[in-house]
Design a protein around this motif. Structure first.
Motif, mmCIF file in Angstrom:
data_model
loop_
_atom_site.group_PDB
_atom_site.id
_atom_site.type_symbol
_atom_site.label_atom_id
_atom_site.label_comp_id
_atom_site.label_asym_id
_atom_site.label_seq_id
_atom_site.Cartn_x
_atom_site.Cartn_y
_atom_site.Cartn_z
ATOM 1 N N GLU A 37 0.829 -1.209 0.000
ATOM 2 C CA GLU A 37 0.000 0.000 0.000
ATOM 3 C C GLU A 37 0.862 1.256 0.000
ATOM 4 N N ILE A 38 1.936 1.258 0.780
ATOM 5 C CA ILE A 38 2.827 2.421 0.811
ATOM 6 C C ILE A 38 3.489 2.616 -0.543
ATOM 7 N N VAL A 39 3.940 1.518 -1.154
ATOM 8 C CA VAL A 39 4.592 1.609 -2.460
ATOM 9 C C VAL A 39 3.622 2.155 -3.500
ATOM 10 N N GLU A 40 2.381 1.688 -3.451
ATOM 11 C CA GLU A 40 1.411 2.095 -4.477
ATOM 12 C C GLU A 40 0.868 3.507 -4.241
ATOM 13 N N PHE A 41 0.546 3.836 -2.986
ATOM 14 C CA PHE A 41 -0.160 5.083 -2.729
ATOM 15 C C PHE A 41 0.638 6.120 -1.942
ATOM 16 N N GLY A 42 1.737 5.719 -1.347
ATOM 17 C CA GLY A 42 2.502 6.639 -0.503
ATOM 18 C C GLY A 42 3.355 7.590 -1.317
ATOM 19 N N PRO A 43 3.782 8.666 -0.670
ATOM 20 C CA PRO A 43 4.657 9.619 -1.360
ATOM 21 C C PRO A 43 6.058 9.035 -1.526
ATOM 22 N N ASP A 44 6.805 9.567 -2.479
ATOM 23 C CA ASP A 44 8.189 9.134 -2.678
ATOM 24 C C ASP A 44 8.996 9.424 -1.414
ATOM 25 N N GLY A 45 9.845 8.493 -1.032
ATOM 26 C CA GLY A 45 10.701 8.690 0.126
ATOM 27 C C GLY A 45 9.983 8.570 1.452
ATOM 28 N N ALA A 50 10.666 2.282 4.735
ATOM 29 C CA ALA A 50 11.903 1.703 5.257
ATOM 30 C C ALA A 50 11.641 0.953 6.558
ATOM 31 N N ARG A 51 10.807 1.500 7.423
ATOM 32 C CA ARG A 51 10.498 0.865 8.698
ATOM 33 C C ARG A 51 9.777 -0.462 8.490
ATOM 34 N N VAL A 52 8.765 -0.456 7.623
ATOM 35 C CA VAL A 52 7.989 -1.674 7.358
ATOM 36 C C VAL A 52 8.865 -2.730 6.692
ATOM 37 N N THR A 53 9.683 -2.321 5.760
ATOM 38 C CA THR A 53 10.575 -3.261 5.079
ATOM 39 C C THR A 53 11.559 -3.874 6.070
#
Length: 67
Positions: A37-45, A50-53
């Protein structure tokens, strides 16, 4: 025939192990969904990515190290 204390402890240990693996699998699925969800909808950077990964990597390493 009655189960011995050793047998009972082994059964309890097996149940705990299954529960721990199930909980780890659930957490991994949730973190993968959050990361997607972060990759698809989140802002760049996004710092949450990083925390979730990092958390997902730790869970997967722990799961791989578990016998």
């Amino acid at each position: 025939m009655s189960a011995t204390a050793h047998d009972q402890a082994h059964l309890t240990s097996d149940a705990f192990t299954r529960a721990a693996r199930r909980d780890t699998a659930r957490a991994r699925r949730l973190l993968r969904a959050v990361r997607a969800e972060i990759v698809e909808f989140g802002p760049d950077g996004d710092p949450d990515l990083a925390r979730v990964t990092d958390e997902l990597d730790h869970l997967e390493l722990a799961a791989a190290a578990r016998p």
